[in-house]
Scaffold this active site. Structure first.
Site, short mmCIF file in Angstrom:
data_model
loop_
_atom_site.label_atom_id
_atom_site.label_comp_id
_atom_site.label_asym_id
_atom_site.label_seq_id
_atom_site.Cartn_x
_atom_site.Cartn_y
_atom_site.Cartn_z
N SER A 265 0.81 -1.21 0.00
CA SER A 265 0.00 0.00 0.00
C SER A 265 0.86 1.28 0.00
CB SER A 265 -0.94 -0.06 1.21
OG SER A 265 -2.13 0.60 0.90
N LYS A 269 4.19 2.13 -2.38
CA LYS A 269 4.59 3.35 -3.10
C LYS A 269 6.02 3.69 -2.68
CE LYS A 269 0.01 5.46 -1.97
NZ LYS A 269 -1.01 4.81 -2.73
N TRP A 356 -10.02 0.49 -5.30
CA TRP A 356 -9.46 1.80 -4.93
C TRP A 356 -8.03 1.95 -5.48
CZ3 TRP A 356 -10.77 6.44 -3.57
CH2 TRP A 356 -9.98 7.25 -2.75
N HIS A 406 -7.72 -5.66 -0.13
CA HIS A 406 -6.50 -4.89 0.07
C HIS A 406 -5.75 -5.43 1.29
CE1 HIS A 406 -4.08 -1.26 -0.25
NE2 HIS A 406 -4.25 -1.02 1.03
C1 GCU Z 1 -5.39 4.82 1.66
C2 GCU Z 1 -4.80 5.62 0.52
C3 GCU Z 1 -3.97 4.75 -0.41
C4 GCU Z 1 -2.97 3.95 0.37
C5 GCU Z 1 -3.67 3.19 1.47
C6 GCU Z 1 -2.74 2.44 2.42
O1 GCU Z 1 -6.37 3.95 1.17
O2 GCU Z 1 -5.84 6.27 -0.14
O3 GCU Z 1 -3.30 5.56 -1.36
O4 GCU Z 1 -2.25 3.09 -0.47
O5 GCU Z 1 -4.38 4.09 2.29
O6 GCU Z 1 -1.59 2.77 2.57
O7 GCU Z 1 -3.27 1.53 3.09
#
Ligand code: GCU
Length: 429
Positions: A265, A269, A356, A406
């Site tokens: 997540s 990134k 998402w 997720h």
């Molecule tokens: C939120 C956010 C995402 C991210 C995620 C996470 O959903 O919008 O961009 O990847 O958190 O880190 O769990």
């Protein structure tokens, strides 16, 4: 109130807040607009990159600069020699199956300043330096495994009523709370080590958290905010991963030329950005990294740039805000982040229900990074169609979409270990 009580009382509220999604989200594939992706193999002046020499000498630095200027901001080089202190080495951890080390890495000369606790497990009785997976964790090192000897982390928690954040020693009840995301025994059994640190040690993850992290260490005299093209929190976390690698390079039991970054997540990134900048990392795994990670932003499917900047204004550099609702003007897209890692292996994974994060957008970034790998003579799989759920495709680039939500699961890890076997087995590099 004690942290354990706070967590128990507010966990459902926090979960609900995390699930709430903005009203203007598109989940309809037919509403994905037509777009043109920037070509990673065309120079800014329109000329085509001829070979690997031009890629590494000119085009790659050009793309890296674009990400620094418009997306993540520049990360500075460390100013002081980092000091690492080993707090513990247990050569008989996990009932004799592992060597466990707990290390503190000080980011400045001030011992009370920001510092990161690195937890390392290595397979017991390894006869030579081992390859390692390195990834940040969300809840503190003690949450990755029930091992009672892991020091309880100091974690940042929010009181949603007062909206304030406090740092506290995590309650014993959170030991092993995230163990499903870190199949440690399996990783060790497959011959890999694991190194992890709490991301909040580098910078706590909330707006205003910057002052407790590493970014102010690099301010010029009188500076109170990063400049528009200076790093955000993701940059800071990525920088922290490189500092962890600095340490791993000093550990003779570890083969620092075979370190695979992994992140889920927002930390996916982070893993991509760390691997893009620091070519010492041998491989990168992006698990459900989504918007601002592996997902093609121009698709405007699921999360979009303006959502990110509104909800997490501290993650990216300020210049990134200029692209709210203007994704076509961004001079880069996610495929170029992956291309920066070439020719090193990259695994991108999605979860079917994680719309998402835009699974198709994550797949397409791999597809459009592939020409750079081809130019560099690396085999890349045929990527005409998105593979079905649960059917990984794997070469120097890899992709899968797993059933479910997720998360990062044992299934995901199994594929990453297979991928690492292909690329990081001794003698391959
Ligand atoms: C939120 C956010 C995402 C991210 C995620 C996470 O959903 O919008 O961009 O990847 O958190 O880190 O769990």
């Amino acid at each position: 109130m004690r942290a354990s009580h706070l967590l128990a009382v507010f966990a459902p509220i926090l979960a609900a807040a995390a699930a709430a999604q903005p009203a203007d989200v598109n989940y309809d594939e037919t509403k994905v607009p037509k777009f043109v992706l920037p070509d990673p193999l065309l120079f800014a002046d329109g000329r085509r990159v001829a070979d690997g020499k031009e890629w590494f000498g000119k085009r790659r630095p050009e793309i890296l600069r674009l990400f620094e200027t418009w997306v993540h901001g520049r990360c500075p080089a460390p100013r002081v020699r980092l000091r690492a202190q080993t707090l513990e080495t247990d050569r008989n951890a996990l009932g004799g199956r592992a060597v466990r080390k707990q290390i503190v890495i000080f980011f400045s000369n001030d011992p009370t300043g920001p510092r990161m606790h690195l937890l390392v497990y290595l397979p017991a009785r390894a006869t030579r330096p081992v390859p390692v997976f390195l990834g940040l964790n969300f809840r503190g090192n003690h949450a990755i495994h029930p091992d009672p000897a892991i020091r309880l982390a100091e974690v940042w928690i929010q009181d949603p009523r007062q909206k304030t954040w406090i740092k506290q020693t995590a309650p014993e009840t959170t030991r092993g709370a995230n163990a499903s995301r870190w199949p440690l025994e399996r990783i060790l059994q497959r011959g890999y080590g694991l190194a992890t640190a709490y991301y909040g040690d580098i910078e706590p993850d909330f707006e205003g958290g910057m002052r407790y992290g590493v970014r102010p260490l690099f301010f010029r005299r009188g500076q109170t905010e990063p400049a528009d093209d200076e790093w955000g929190a993701i940059g800071a976390w990525a920088w922290g991963l490189s500092r962890a690698l600095d340490y791993l390079e000093t550990d003779r039991e570890i083969d620092a030329r075979r370190v695979a970054l992994i992140g889920h997540s927002r930390l996916g990134k982070t893993a991509l950005w760390a691997a893009a900048q620091d070519t010492r990392f041998a491989m990168a795994v992006s698990n459900d990294s989504g918007e601002g990670g592996a997902a093609i932003t121009r698709r405007r499917f699921g999360e979009q740039i303006h959502h990110l900047n509104a909800r997490f204004p501290h993650w990216f550099c300020r210049n990134f805000r200029k692209f709210d609702h203007r994704e076509d003007d961004l001079p880069v897209d996610a495929h170029m982040l992956i291309a920066l890692i070439a020719p090193r292996p990259v695994y991108v994974a999605s979860a079917e229900e994680d719309r998402w994060a835009d699974p198709r957008g994550e797949f397409l970034a791999v597809v459009h990074a592939a020409p750079v790998y081809r130019l560099l003579g690396r085999p890349v799989p045929e990527l005409a169609e998105m593979p079905p759920v649960g059917k990984p495709i794997m070469d120097t680039l890899a992709y899968h979409v797993r059933a479910g939500k997720h998360d990062i699961t044992a299934y995901d890890w199994e594929q990453y270990l297979n991928f690492a076997d292909r690329h990081l087995k001794a003698g391959r590099r």
